[in-house]
Each structure stands twice: as C-alpha cells, then as structure tokens.
Design a protein around this motif. Sequence first.
Motif, short mmCIF file in Angstrom:
data_model
loop_
_atom_site.label_atom_id
_atom_site.label_comp_id
_atom_site.label_asym_id
_atom_site.label_seq_id
_atom_site.Cartn_x
_atom_site.Cartn_y
_atom_site.Cartn_z
N SER A 129 -1.34 1.26 -4.96
CA SER A 129 -1.55 -0.16 -5.28
C SER A 129 -0.73 -0.62 -6.48
CB SER A 129 -3.03 -0.41 -5.58
OG SER A 129 -3.42 0.24 -6.80
N ALA A 130 0.28 0.15 -6.87
CA ALA A 130 0.95 -0.11 -8.14
C ALA A 130 1.50 -1.53 -8.29
CB ALA A 130 2.06 0.91 -8.38
N PRO A 131 2.24 -2.10 -7.32
CA PRO A 131 2.79 -3.44 -7.56
C PRO A 131 1.70 -4.50 -7.81
CG PRO A 131 3.93 -2.38 -5.74
CD PRO A 131 2.75 -1.52 -6.06
N TYR A 132 0.66 -4.49 -6.99
CA TYR A 132 -0.41 -5.47 -7.13
C TYR A 132 -1.18 -5.25 -8.44
CZ TYR A 132 -4.33 -8.47 -5.72
OH TYR A 132 -5.29 -9.45 -5.65
N ALA A 133 -1.51 -3.99 -8.73
CA ALA A 133 -2.24 -3.69 -9.96
C ALA A 133 -1.41 -4.05 -11.19
CB ALA A 133 -2.63 -2.21 -10.00
N MET A 134 -0.12 -3.75 -11.16
CA MET A 134 0.76 -4.10 -12.27
C MET A 134 0.84 -5.62 -12.45
SD MET A 134 3.82 -1.39 -11.44
CE MET A 134 4.98 -2.06 -12.65
N GLY A 135 0.93 -6.34 -11.35
CA GLY A 135 1.00 -7.79 -11.44
C GLY A 135 -0.24 -8.39 -12.05
N ASP A 183 -9.76 -2.80 -13.07
CA ASP A 183 -10.81 -1.88 -13.51
C ASP A 183 -10.67 -0.52 -12.84
OD1 ASP A 183 -12.24 -3.73 -15.16
OD2 ASP A 183 -13.05 -4.64 -13.35
N MET A 184 -9.92 -0.46 -11.75
CA MET A 184 -9.91 0.72 -10.89
C MET A 184 -8.56 1.44 -10.86
SD MET A 184 -11.61 -1.39 -7.77
CE MET A 184 -11.21 -0.14 -6.56
N TYR A 185 -7.49 0.69 -10.71
CA TYR A 185 -6.15 1.24 -10.55
C TYR A 185 -6.12 2.34 -9.47
CZ TYR A 185 -5.05 -1.41 -14.71
OH TYR A 185 -4.89 -2.44 -15.61
N GLY A 217 0.78 -1.22 0.00
CA GLY A 217 0.00 0.00 0.00
C GLY A 217 0.82 1.27 0.00
N GLN A 218 2.03 1.20 -0.54
CA GLN A 218 2.88 2.39 -0.61
C GLN A 218 2.64 3.14 -1.92
OE1 GLN A 218 4.99 3.32 1.95
NE2 GLN A 218 4.03 1.60 3.03
N SER A 219 2.98 4.40 -1.94
CA SER A 219 2.94 5.17 -3.18
C SER A 219 4.04 4.67 -4.11
CB SER A 219 3.16 6.66 -2.89
OG SER A 219 4.49 6.88 -2.45
N VAL A 220 3.95 5.05 -5.37
CA VAL A 220 5.01 4.70 -6.32
C VAL A 220 6.34 5.26 -5.83
CG1 VAL A 220 5.86 5.08 -8.66
CG2 VAL A 220 3.44 4.51 -8.30
N ALA A 221 6.31 6.48 -5.31
CA ALA A 221 7.54 7.12 -4.85
C ALA A 221 8.20 6.35 -3.71
CB ALA A 221 7.24 8.55 -4.40
N ASP A 222 7.40 5.67 -2.89
CA ASP A 222 7.93 5.01 -1.70
C ASP A 222 8.04 3.50 -1.81
OD1 ASP A 222 8.12 7.45 -0.38
OD2 ASP A 222 6.07 7.32 0.41
N THR A 223 7.66 2.92 -2.94
CA THR A 223 7.68 1.46 -3.08
C THR A 223 9.10 0.94 -3.16
OG1 THR A 223 5.53 1.37 -4.17
CG2 THR A 223 7.01 -0.49 -4.55
N ASP A 224 9.38 -0.08 -2.37
CA ASP A 224 10.69 -0.71 -2.40
C ASP A 224 10.82 -1.58 -3.65
OD1 ASP A 224 12.28 -3.45 -1.54
OD2 ASP A 224 13.17 -1.63 -0.67
N PRO A 225 11.92 -1.49 -4.38
CA PRO A 225 12.09 -2.30 -5.59
C PRO A 225 11.97 -3.80 -5.33
CG PRO A 225 13.75 -0.56 -5.51
CD PRO A 225 13.05 -0.54 -4.20
N GLY A 226 12.41 -4.23 -4.16
CA GLY A 226 12.29 -5.64 -3.83
C GLY A 226 10.85 -6.09 -3.73
N GLU A 227 10.00 -5.23 -3.17
CA GLU A 227 8.58 -5.56 -3.08
C GLU A 227 7.97 -5.66 -4.48
OE1 GLU A 227 4.27 -3.73 -1.72
OE2 GLU A 227 6.10 -2.56 -1.37
N LEU A 228 8.31 -4.73 -5.34
CA LEU A 228 7.80 -4.76 -6.71
C LEU A 228 8.20 -6.07 -7.40
CD1 LEU A 228 6.42 -3.32 -9.10
CD2 LEU A 228 8.65 -2.31 -9.64
N ALA A 229 9.44 -6.48 -7.23
CA ALA A 229 9.90 -7.72 -7.85
C ALA A 229 9.16 -8.92 -7.30
CB ALA A 229 11.40 -7.87 -7.63
N ARG A 230 8.92 -8.96 -5.98
CA ARG A 230 8.22 -10.10 -5.37
C ARG A 230 6.78 -10.20 -5.89
NH1 ARG A 230 10.97 -8.24 -0.88
NH2 ARG A 230 9.14 -7.12 -0.10
N VAL A 231 6.08 -9.09 -5.92
CA VAL A 231 4.67 -9.12 -6.31
C VAL A 231 4.53 -9.47 -7.79
CG1 VAL A 231 2.55 -7.77 -6.48
CG2 VAL A 231 4.01 -7.52 -4.47
#
Length: 253
Positions: A154-160, A148-150, A98-112
């Motif tokens: 929610s960027a990592p989950y929505a992107m996944g 449908d919402m984006y 639930g972090q903003s794009v600015a605050d998302t950890d790259p490791g979290e993005l890779a995991r999701v």
Amino acid sequence: MSSLAGRLALVTGGGRGIGRAVARGLAADGAEVAIAYRRDEEAARKTVADIAAAGGRAHAYQASVDDLEQCRALAARIGGEHGRLDILVHSAGIASRGQSVADTDPGELARVLGVHAFGPHQLTQALLPLLRRAGRGDIVFVSSVITDMYPPFSAPYAMGKAAMEALAHTLAKEERGNGLHVNIVAPGVVDTDMGRRLVRATLGVDDIRQQDAASPYGHVCSPEEVADVVRFLVSDAASYVTDQRIVIDGGTF
C-alpha cells in the motif's frame, strides 16, 4: 448542525463517494457549494442537481488537483465568480494498485502522491488569500486509517495520505492566527466505489453489504457518516477545534 448560511464551500472530488455526501451535507446546512471534479462530469452535475432540488445552491468546476495550473485556474474562478471562500474540503482521491514497493511503477507513485499530497498543497496555497479573508475559514482533509496501519502492498496510497496529514498539521499551526481551522478526518472502509473495490480485492467479496454483520454497529461506514463529522468540524459547534485528526472506523483500529 448549526447554520452555514452565507458561507461558500469548495469540495474536491465532490461528485462521488465521500465528497458527494460532504457536498450535500454542507448544502443541507445552508452553505453554497462548489464541486470540483476531475473526469466524471455527469456525477458532478447530478450532485449539483440534487442539491438544487433540495433548495440549495451548487456549482460544478472541472479541475485536476494534481495539476498546478488547473489548481490556480480553479482558485481564480472561485475568486472571480464568488469573491470569497469559507470552507475547503480535500476529498479527491485515487487508490494505488496494491503492488509491493519492489514492483510499484514510478508513474503510479507520482500519480497517487500528486492527488493526495501535491494537489492539496498547491490548491490550498492558491486559495489561502480567499480563506484568510473569511473571518473564520475551515480546511478539512479526508485522509484514511491507513496512516495508523501502514499495511503491506500500500506504499503509494499510505505515503500520499501521510504527506497529506503532515500538510494539515503544519498548516493548522501556520494559519491559526489568520482565523483558519484545519482538521483531518480518517475513515476506515466506506461504502463507496473505492471501498467496494478494496473489499473485492482484499477479501474477494463482490457485495460490500456482506461485510455489514462483521462491521461495528452492524454496517459498513456510509459516506454520510463521514460527512457528518466534516459538518461538525466546520460548524459553530467546533469553533475551538483545530489541528485534530478524527478517526471514523467504529473503533476497529
């Protein structure tokens, strides 16, 4: 539902939540079910035991779908132990923080993305030879109304999930000539561990049942209601259905 007797289904994330309901539902329709789990062996074994107690056949396999070698090893075990696969349900999932794009950890993005996008791609790829031999093969991807919402944060989950849906639509077109049916189910909030955490984080509600009165038809969607749509999609009743995305949210969005 029409009988799935003689068909083998593999359900990722099949020990808990939506995956568990799907595994039990397919078994109730006569399928033999293989359950893939990442960490919660106890939950997977309980699902297997519940299916066996109801007269069905089930097996549990440990595999992390975001690991290419584990996907290939799982495919080899399915092929070696069963010699076939008729149904593949991609239900494994993890939430983002639930972090903003600015605050998302790259490791979290890779995991999701690993669990929701790369994992389904590499597991499907490893299992395609078996699915193509099935005569009729089915692949169902469990996505989300988030595409449908984006919403913000929610960027990592929505992107996944968006990447997962792109995979499904592409695969449906590529594999139709091989007898495969490929479809997507997209639930809204569901009464699962992940759903309860989501409601707690976004609404400050500790008990998801408090949302029943404000939900369509007087209750929050159950895992079994999602499973019932999956059961339809892999049944004879959906013999001419492929490349579809079915939203399961009571008409909320």
